[in-house]
Motif scaffolding. Structure first.
Motif, PDB file in Angstrom:
ATOM      1  N   SER A   2       5.582   8.051 -53.527  1.00 29.68           N
ATOM      2  CA  SER A   2       6.107   9.198 -52.812  1.00 29.68           C
ATOM      3  C   SER A   2       5.467  10.534 -53.144  1.00 29.68           C
ATOM      4  CB  SER A   2       7.580   9.275 -53.167  1.00 29.68           C
ATOM      5  OG  SER A   2       7.705   9.053 -54.553  1.00 29.68           O
ATOM      6  N   SER A 413       6.411   9.169 -59.818  1.00 30.74           N
ATOM      7  CA  SER A 413       6.816   8.917 -58.431  1.00 30.74           C
ATOM      8  C   SER A 413       8.321   8.633 -58.368  1.00 30.74           C
ATOM      9  CB  SER A 413       5.964   7.814 -57.819  1.00 30.74           C
ATOM     10  OG  SER A 413       6.551   6.577 -58.013  1.00 30.74           O
ATOM     11  N   ASP A 417      11.017  10.631 -56.165  1.00 32.04           N
ATOM     12  CA  ASP A 417      11.992   9.941 -55.307  1.00 32.04           C
ATOM     13  C   ASP A 417      13.423  10.427 -55.554  1.00 32.04           C
ATOM     14  OD1 ASP A 417      10.200   8.436 -53.967  1.00 32.04           O
ATOM     15  OD2 ASP A 417      10.418   6.645 -55.216  1.00 32.04           O
ATOM     16  N   GLU A 480      -0.911   6.004 -54.213  1.00 32.14           N
ATOM     17  CA  GLU A 480      -0.384   4.716 -53.715  1.00 32.14           C
ATOM     18  C   GLU A 480      -1.045   3.550 -54.453  1.00 32.14           C
ATOM     19  OE1 GLU A 480       1.297   3.716 -50.616  1.00 32.14           O
ATOM     20  OE2 GLU A 480       2.051   5.737 -50.227  1.00 32.14           O
TER      21      GLU A 480
END
Ligand code: BG6
Length: 483
Positions: A2, A413, A417, A480
């Motif tokens: 994210s 991440s 989130d 990612e």
């Protein structure tokens, strides 16, 4: 995964640990130029590594040696920065954190006008970064104040240093404001208590009867006032720029759930955040003021200081995060080194070659804690692992480094989130450099290997480690692809 669009992926450096060229282009000596490499001192004893006496300083001032004063040679970034920026750009950097060596602009700190050769160096560095769309993140003070101010005034203990720093900062905003949007005031402002000379030019034996601790708090107060003042000046000169404070996030857990251990831990954590509290809220925490009073420490303040602190708060909070530790009231609890600290060992964590306990989850906890407390955008401006790398047939395989970063990125991440506003991440350090605490070259942090040893032997040529290609992939996929 994210990570937000436009997330500022990159790396972080400090002038004194990379530039070298300590006496080139009109530069004056800085406190870093007298920091000594001490091969026989235990790495656990960070105070012995960073400690210094007036006699040591005087000896260093009349010595041209660069072997035992490794920050004088750095990694020769001063001459090789173009080559290094190409490598950073190849990794896809969106940001590079650097500092401006105060004594390159103001050799003794007291000049009225800046040294134009120094200004030209940074102008050309920032131009180079911009040509690759790399955003410079600039620290005004990263362990490199002019040595002359340290020797003459005992560094930041003397109030007049505020004016010297403001004059320097004003020049930085005026001359580099067109390139720089993100500014940081003092690197690891809390470190003044752990290594007063490196951070604030304080020579303990000059503190006299007042004592070292009282000197540190007085100097710190001057840094707080200076921070507030330069934040205001920055807003006048570069209206869309942002000012951040910079904290060493020293995450401490209780070693056991015994309430006494929890209370001791709470005290440590409150103390760790007091510095950013002042810069974010614009006032001293009541509990800290009370503690100082009990310690017999009275900070001398001018009438307008508290008002200035209120008016010059920061826009964002940046921090370094390397390790965590635990606290216990048991005097026999086993201790292990961390970032210029000795903490109680955590049986659940592994340690780096230098004994620092690796704790990715602690980064998530830190992000959530800081965001909840300050409600300001956060920026991780240092994170990484110092390790012994080996070059075999021109290759450096560093799976341990990739593993370290991968685990930390996963936790970042997760924090995002949960709603944390994280604007960027600059690893420490994208290229091997001289260690701040031990002055070693062999404590390597980079994605790029520099062929130099602790004594300064080597070609200083650059080589890409395995982690170089991995980080490139991470940035290209905006976090990612962590495989
Ligand atoms: C941070 C400093 O404390 O830690 C850096 O801001 C430093 O300057 C980094 O290099 C890592 O510490 P060391 O002692 O391993 O270089």
């Amino acid at each position: 995964m994210s990570f937000p669009n436009h997330f500022l992926w990159g790396g972080a450096l400090a002038a004194n640990q990379v530039e070298g060229a300590y006496n080139v282009g009109g530069k004056g000596l800085s406190v870093a130029d007298v920091a000594t490499y001490k091969p026989n001192v235990d790495i656990k004893d960070y105070k012995a590594h960073t400690g210094i006496s007036l006699e040591d300083i005087k000896a260093a001032m009349s010595d041209d040696n660069t072997d035992i004063y490794p920050k004088r040679r750095g990694i020769d970034f001063y001459h090789r920065y173009k080559e290094d920026v190409v490598l950073f750009a190849e990794m896809g950097f969106k940001a590079l954190r650097v500092s401006i060596a105060w004594s390159r602009l103001f050799p003794t700190g007291e000049e009225e006008f800046p040294n134009e050769e120094g200004v030209a160096f940074y102008d050309s560095l920032f131009k180079e970064l911009k040509s690759y769309n790399i955003e410079p993140i600039v620290t005004l003070s990263h362990y490199e104040m002019p040595l002359a101010l340290s020797v003459k005034y005992n560094g930041w203990v003397e109030r007049r240093i505020i004016d010297d720093f403001v004059r320097f900062s004003r020049v930085c905003f005026e001359r580099f404001g067109k390139y720089v949007k993100y500014w940081l005031n003092f690197n690891e402002v809390d470190s003044i208590i752990r290594h007063p000379f490196t951070t604030a030019g304080i020579i303990p034996e000059l503190c006299g009867e007042k004592g070292e601790l009282a000197c540190c708090y007085q100097a710190l107060h001057h840094q707080f006032v200076a921070s507030a003042r330069v934040a205001k000046i920055m807003r006048e000169i570069v209206p869309n720029a942002k000012m951040g404070c910079m904290l060493t996030k020293l995450m401490t857990y209780p070693r056991t759930c015994a309430p006494e251990d929890v209370a001791a831990t709470q005290a440590k954590n409150l103390d760790n955040m007091f510095y950013s509290d002042v810069m974010v809220f614009g006032e001293y925490p009541v509990l800290i003021l009370n503690r100082m009073k009990k310690q017999g420490i009275q900070i001398k303040m001018d009438e307008s200081d508290l008002k200035e602190l209120k008016e010059g708060t920061v826009d964002f909070v940046s921090f370094s995060y390397y390790m965590s530790m635990t606290e216990s009231i048991d005097p026999n609890a086993e201790r292990t080194p961390g970032n210029t600290v000795l903490g109680v060992k955590n049986p659940y964590l592994e340690s780096s070659d230098w004994g620092w306990q690796v704790d990715p989850v602690g980064l998530r906890i830190s992000l959530i804690e800081l965001y909840d407390r300050y409600k300001k955008p956060l920026f991780i401006v240092e994170n990484g692992i110092g390790a012994k790398d080996e070059m075999i047939d021109g290759k450096i395989h560093d799976p341990y480094r990739i593993e370290y970063f991968r685990k930390h990125f996963i936790q970042m991440s997760k924090a995002i989130d949960e709603g944390v506003e994280l604007i960027g991440y600059t690893s420490w350090a994208p290229i091997d450099l001289i260690s701040a605490s031990t002055n070693q070259m062999s404590k390597r942090y980079g994605f790029i290997y520099v062929d130099a040893d602790d004594e300064g032997n080597g070609t200083f040529n650059r080589y890409k480690k395995d982690s170089f290609y991995w980080y490139k992939k991470v940035i290209a996929s905006n976090g990612e692809d962590l495989d």
